[in-house]
Design an enzyme around this catalytic site. Structure first.
Site, PDB file in Angstrom:
ATOM      1  N   GLU A 123      11.212   4.847  -8.896  1.00 23.71           N
ATOM      2  CA  GLU A 123      12.398   5.708  -8.846  1.00 23.71           C
ATOM      3  C   GLU A 123      12.045   7.123  -8.380  1.00 23.71           C
ATOM      4  OE1 GLU A 123      14.143   5.386 -12.768  1.00 23.71           O
ATOM      5  OE2 GLU A 123      15.233   3.579 -12.198  1.00 23.71           O
ATOM      6  N   GLU A 270      15.230  -3.664 -12.504  1.00 24.27           N
ATOM      7  CA  GLU A 270      15.405  -3.398 -13.928  1.00 24.27           C
ATOM      8  C   GLU A 270      16.877  -3.550 -14.283  1.00 24.27           C
ATOM      9  OE1 GLU A 270      13.880   0.406 -15.108  1.00 24.27           O
ATOM     10  OE2 GLU A 270      12.059   0.231 -13.908  1.00 24.27           O
TER      11      GLU A 270
END
Length: 483
Positions: A123, A270
């Site tokens: 990220e 995720e």
């Protein structure tokens, strides 16, 4: 067998194998994070993963101790390069070559580790990073893919970048998936990057969290975070969206389409629901989320724009008691297993609704059954506050927060919980249960009112790893104090 019988047997065996490979459980992966004070042996955790039929695992580093435990299991692995290594790998190609040699080809042999992907960063374009990794992520990605190719494994091991869903959005004036596109501040970078990954056969890995939609917006319709209906519907060009996950996923589909890579493979890196640390983070909501999500996976529903099979990694495997809580106290409670690898609630990974508790880890050893609590004989409590704060600063007191599992304790209960968490974190060292004479060790279970006072497990961590993890915790606390 005659020829016809052989052909019939081969045909049936092939169909059976195809059904096994296409089963929802085989499509499910898990994220295994290790930011915890008392980890179990990697071999113990890997055996638990295998016993539950999980065939894919996503890591957040490439620690050799952990990776080696997967040798010979056939479990598909996604290794990772942490964000703090991106600058080094992007600045010099030889560093990428060294990383691949040490962390990929070292394990890549017959009977070795089944490495499928290398995650370059995690990220890295989060808005909260303020562009810290904007200039290093793509060069690092290109260097790693080149190193994989030169090592002769690039045809089957692909480099990708797991990204948060905040890299794309729809305008507030038209909040539907078809209006979605990559964020304006990183648009050209994202287009170049996805085209590069697509040309190399790498997937787009995206992290989607319906829980965060609810956490960050008090007006968010709660039922839209789940999959059992009863809430709002969103209509977009004839497509009906009954949950935020599908709407978010298809916003990415539209963004990729506008970038010229409409057929790019998407992996949900995720997705999950925490069980503590917030008023909406509890086992009831987590079970509701997973029941609906796993049923969706089991039926291969996909989304309105991408119906069918979906590759997914659940987040996460085990609770991590040393994760940063800057995003929220829930960060330490994403696991479908507790700190000691006990399943939190019944679930069916196949999505058929045959809920049962997953198989727990075997051979887990616990410290003695004793707790550190507030001494009931002490009457002078003026030093209680500072000592409670100290205990929580060096342990995990997130369960005491508003709406959390231990939120209903009184002042003495809060102190006992904090003292015990510190005591357990310090492996029950008797010196860790003093707090200026306020605390005492007891063999009577201190758990109360649905609030678990845990007894810690025997850590399998190497001393250096423990020291590093604790140093990171202290550094994180210092950073919070400076904010």
């Amino acid at each position: 067998m005659n020829r016809r019988e052989i052909l019939t047997w081969v045909c049936c065996a092939t169909v059976a194998a195809a059904l096994v490979l296409a089963s929802p459980a085989a499509a499910l992966g898990v994220n295994w994070g290790t930011i915890m004070s008392h980890p179990l042996l990697p071999t113990t955790v890997v055996q638990m993963i295998k016993s539950n039929g999980i065939t894919k695992v996503k890591l957040f580093d490439a620690d050799s101790w952990t990776v080696s435990a997967f040798a010979g299991t056939g479990i598909e692995l996604m290794l990772a390069i942490p964000n703090d290594m991106l600058k080094r790998i992007s600045s010099d190609y030889s560093h990428a070559q060294d990383w691949v040699k040490e962390n990929v080809t070292k394990h890549d042999y017959d009977g070795g580790v089944n490495i499928k992907y290398v995650a370059v960063g995690n990220e890295p374009f989060l808005r909260s990073y303020n562009g810290s990794f904007m200039k290093t992520t793509f060069p690092a990605l290109k260097n790693i893919q080149k190193a994989l190719d030169e090592a002769g494994v690039g045809n089957r091991i692909k480099a990708t970048v797991p990204l948060n869903a905040d890299v794309y959005n729809s305008p507030e004036s038209n909040p539907v998936p078809s209006a979605g596109d990559f964020r304006s501040d990183i648009h050209s970078l994202m287009v170049d990057m996805v085209r590069f990954m697509h040309s190399n056969g790498a997937p787009f890995v995206v992290n989607i969290y319906p829980f965060l939609s609810l956490y960050q917006n008090p007006d968010f319709p709660i039922d839209f975070a789940f999959f059992d209906g009863g809430g709002r519907n969103l209509n977009d060009r004839g497509h009906q969206y009954t949950n935020v996950f599908d709407a978010n996923y298809d916003t990415l589909v539209w963004s990729l389409k506008k970038a010229g890579v409409s057929d790019m493979k998407i992996i949900v890196g995720e997705v999950g629901w925490p069980t503590d640390g917030d008023k909406n983070a509890n086992t009831e909501n987590a079970k509701r989320f997973y029941d609906g999500f796993l049923k969706k996976m089991g039926q291969n529903e996909g989304t309105p724009m991408r119906p069918g099979h979906m590759d997914v990694y659940l987040f996460g495997l085990i609770d991590e008691d040393m994760k940063s809580v800057l995003p929220g106290n829930f960060e330490r409670h994403w696991g479908i297993f507790t700190y000691d690898c006990r399943p939190k609630f019944p679930m069916d990974l196949s999505g058929k609704g045959n809920d049962k508790y997953l198989k727990r880890a075997t051979g887990v050893q616990y410290l003695p059954e004793q707790w550190c609590v507030l001494n009931p004989d002490v009457k002078q409590l003026s030093a209680l506050g500072p000592n409670l704060d100290y205990a929580c600063s060096l342990s995990d007191c997130t369960a005491l927060g508003y709406g959390s599992s231990c939120n209903d304790l009184d002042r003495g209960g809060n102190a006992s919980y904090a003292f015990n968490m510190y005591f357990q974190m310090q492996d029950q060292d008797v010196r860790a249960c003093n707090f200026e004479g306020l605390a005492v060790i007891t063999t009577e279970n201190a758990s109360r009112n649905g609030c678990l006072f845990p007894v810690q497990i025997v850590s399998a961590a190497r001393p250096a790893a423990v020291a590093t993890a604790r140093a990171l915790l202290v550094a994180g606390i210092a950073a919070i104090l400076l904010l």
